[in-house]
Write an enzyme that holds these catalytic residues in place. Sequence first.
Site, PDB file in Angstrom:
ATOM      1  N   GLN A 138      46.470  69.452  26.188  1.00  0.00           N
ATOM      2  CA  GLN A 138      47.424  70.439  26.702  1.00  0.00           C
ATOM      3  C   GLN A 138      47.349  71.746  25.920  1.00  0.00           C
ATOM      4  O   GLN A 138      47.690  72.810  26.437  1.00  0.00           O
ATOM      5  CB  GLN A 138      48.837  69.870  26.662  1.00  0.00           C
ATOM      6  CG  GLN A 138      49.081  68.704  27.611  1.00  0.00           C
ATOM      7  CD  GLN A 138      49.009  69.114  29.065  1.00  0.00           C
ATOM      8  OE1 GLN A 138      49.512  70.172  29.450  1.00  0.00           O
ATOM      9  NE2 GLN A 138      48.374  68.288  29.886  1.00  0.00           N
ATOM     10  N   ARG A 171      41.367  77.780  29.098  1.00  0.00           N
ATOM     11  CA  ARG A 171      40.389  76.703  28.905  1.00  0.00           C
ATOM     12  C   ARG A 171      40.825  75.408  29.596  1.00  0.00           C
ATOM     13  O   ARG A 171      39.981  74.575  29.923  1.00  0.00           O
ATOM     14  CB  ARG A 171      40.193  76.449  27.410  1.00  0.00           C
ATOM     15  CG  ARG A 171      39.431  77.552  26.700  1.00  0.00           C
ATOM     16  CD  ARG A 171      37.938  77.450  26.902  1.00  0.00           C
ATOM     17  NE  ARG A 171      37.286  78.743  26.681  1.00  0.00           N
ATOM     18  CZ  ARG A 171      36.004  78.976  26.908  1.00  0.00           C
ATOM     19  NH1 ARG A 171      35.238  78.008  27.377  1.00  0.00           N
ATOM     20  NH2 ARG A 171      35.488  80.163  26.698  1.00  0.00           N
ATOM     21  N   HIS A 199      32.198  75.765  17.758  1.00  0.00           N
ATOM     22  CA  HIS A 199      33.274  75.132  18.525  1.00  0.00           C
ATOM     23  C   HIS A 199      32.851  73.774  19.080  1.00  0.00           C
ATOM     24  O   HIS A 199      33.704  72.914  19.327  1.00  0.00           O
ATOM     25  CB  HIS A 199      33.763  76.064  19.641  1.00  0.00           C
ATOM     26  CG  HIS A 199      32.873  76.135  20.836  1.00  0.00           C
ATOM     27  ND1 HIS A 199      31.890  77.100  20.984  1.00  0.00           N
ATOM     28  CD2 HIS A 199      32.806  75.360  21.951  1.00  0.00           C
ATOM     29  CE1 HIS A 199      31.273  76.917  22.128  1.00  0.00           C
ATOM     30  NE2 HIS A 199      31.800  75.872  22.731  1.00  0.00           N
ATOM     31  N   LYS A 216      37.881 104.237  19.031  1.00  0.00           N
ATOM     32  CA  LYS A 216      37.188 104.988  20.079  1.00  0.00           C
ATOM     33  C   LYS A 216      35.693 104.653  20.142  1.00  0.00           C
ATOM     34  O   LYS A 216      35.021 104.548  19.118  1.00  0.00           O
ATOM     35  CB  LYS A 216      37.369 106.494  19.863  1.00  0.00           C
ATOM     36  CG  LYS A 216      38.810 106.970  20.000  1.00  0.00           C
ATOM     37  CD  LYS A 216      39.350 106.712  21.408  1.00  0.00           C
ATOM     38  CE  LYS A 216      40.776 107.220  21.566  1.00  0.00           C
ATOM     39  NZ  LYS A 216      41.305 106.953  22.913  1.00  0.00           N
TER      40      LYS A 216
END
Length: 632
Positions: free
Chosen positions: A139, A161, A230, A460
């Site tokens: 969750q 995700r 990951h 910028k």
Amino acid sequence: MKGINGAKRVRHDASPSAQDGYVTPEKRVKRWSGGQTAANYREWDVEEVCLFLASHGLGELEVIFRENKIKGRILEYLTDSHLKDLQISSVALRLDLLSCLRMLCQNSPSIMKVFNDPIHGHIELHPLLVRIIDTPEFQRLRYIKQLGGSYYVFPGASHNRFEHSIGVGYLAGCLVQALHERQPDLQIDMRDMLCVQIAGLCHDLGHGPFSHMFDGRFMPLACPQKKFKHESASVAMFDHLIQSNGLEEAMKENGLCLPDDLTFIKEQIAGPLSSEAEQQFNSSPNSSSWPYRGRTEEKSFLYEIVANKRNGIDVDKWDYFARDCHHLGIQNNFDYKRFLKFARVCEVGSKKHICTRDKEVGNLYDMFHTRNCLHRRAYQHKVGNIIETMITDAFVKADPHIKIEGANGKYYSISGSVDDMVAYTKLTDNIYHQILYSNDPNLKEAREILQKVERRHLYKYIGQTHPHSNSRIEPDKYDKLPADLASSVPQTSAKDVELHAEDFIVDVIHMDYGMKEQNPINNVRFYCKADPRKAIKIRRDQVSQLLPEKFAEQIIRVYCKKTDEKSLETAKRYFIQWCMNKDFSKPQDGDVVAPDMTPLKASWVDDDDDEDNEGKQQTELLHKSRVKLFTN
């Protein structure tokens, strides 16, 4: 006289009672009803399974099923190899049994849970997948943006995700089911199917706040020694999810064999689990040695469904192509449903690989072109990237002062939480607002950066350039680029403006087709209609002369933290001087920003003439081709 199932046989005479199907109480036989009980076949005991076998003319197998105590929950996982192990030698008998079991599983009322997905429509997921979804660890993905900072540029990119992971789990099931139905000889069993779906569902569990911003920008700055990926975090989170929610028993009840199937699931997510095997695989993914333990080489194709390390064609891409394009408002030119129709497994050497029809090669080039377009137009958008850079700066400044409670009451920083899955479960995009609304004086600098993001007071954009292919910038040189740029002082710069390394941000971006400099299609195998069993390779020149010559490039973007007009004008001249010194390509607006500087570099002056001459040659060649075409 008794029949083969041990029950008394019904009289077959011409009496009215027999013809009408009525049997007196003392003559009745207990039969499998085929109705209400079929709906709950997974709850059958051994005797109910035997009644089912007898009712389908397979009573001779009752003894084997009783001896091995085979209950209803096992039926859908039985394969031909299992039946051989049970000493059922007759091929015809095994096929009859498998056919009956398949019909039983298909015709029983579905126990699947239905999800209404905006991309794939109404999809069904196995109850075990639903058990995994209904955990805090899964969750958590509801609160991690799929595209990170892109949401600040594309208002529709609000998806997370969570829904992507559900989509990948569904598509993984679609592909493995298609292969199973098309090629029964592959002996894909229910265990394989379930493991592949779980791997697809859980492949992104390890993502941090703002997805790729966390592992691509934040972790290399906050904790470079960790080499965080990951995929590895997904494996750790998957282990934590299973253990903390006690799902081992549920997995066993659904026919999985632990720990082998857990290993198989994790290998699909992150590749070979042992460090030696991983190192060997990364250096040579097409090596003849087999680095995996979850499944044998006979089922090597199963590792190409969720995260295809061989050529990058996998269900993860299929979902994010469709989902991201939908939310970004960009056209998706790849149709995964067509790929499903042509996917089949062929032998290539000692391994089996997922192949597609030869006529689909052009569509696969389009798929990788779509990936490249998404990166150019959205994932690497210049404003989205600088917003992620600013958020990263804020997180780095806040990192030592944020405390997240983990296991055993121990507290971790943002970067430290990746070492404890209890703490990491609590780390989501919400950390952004925790910093933004905090009154902690230690978070003042971080809070001010995020306030600039909220007010759109961004660093910028100065310009963009490309290094030549033989002068690519290596990652270990990235940190030195701002100082190198600040030292490139142009002779005509304003004397009252002085810029330093800390005023510049240099963003180095890699664009490719998913496999660095390689053409991913070189690692794809095809089959032709004449012989679907034979895998073939198709060269680029066999497809088209208009396909890319190179499959990777490096882009360098420069931003300035000072936003006053004078500083920005000076920063652009610094940038152009730096490009001249480094022999990079001329910035697109170079002639407008600094018309007095660009003529000083000869190669920049000649570029336009060379392109014009090349264009004239191509026009003449095209004209000759047309003349030849119409005069023949």
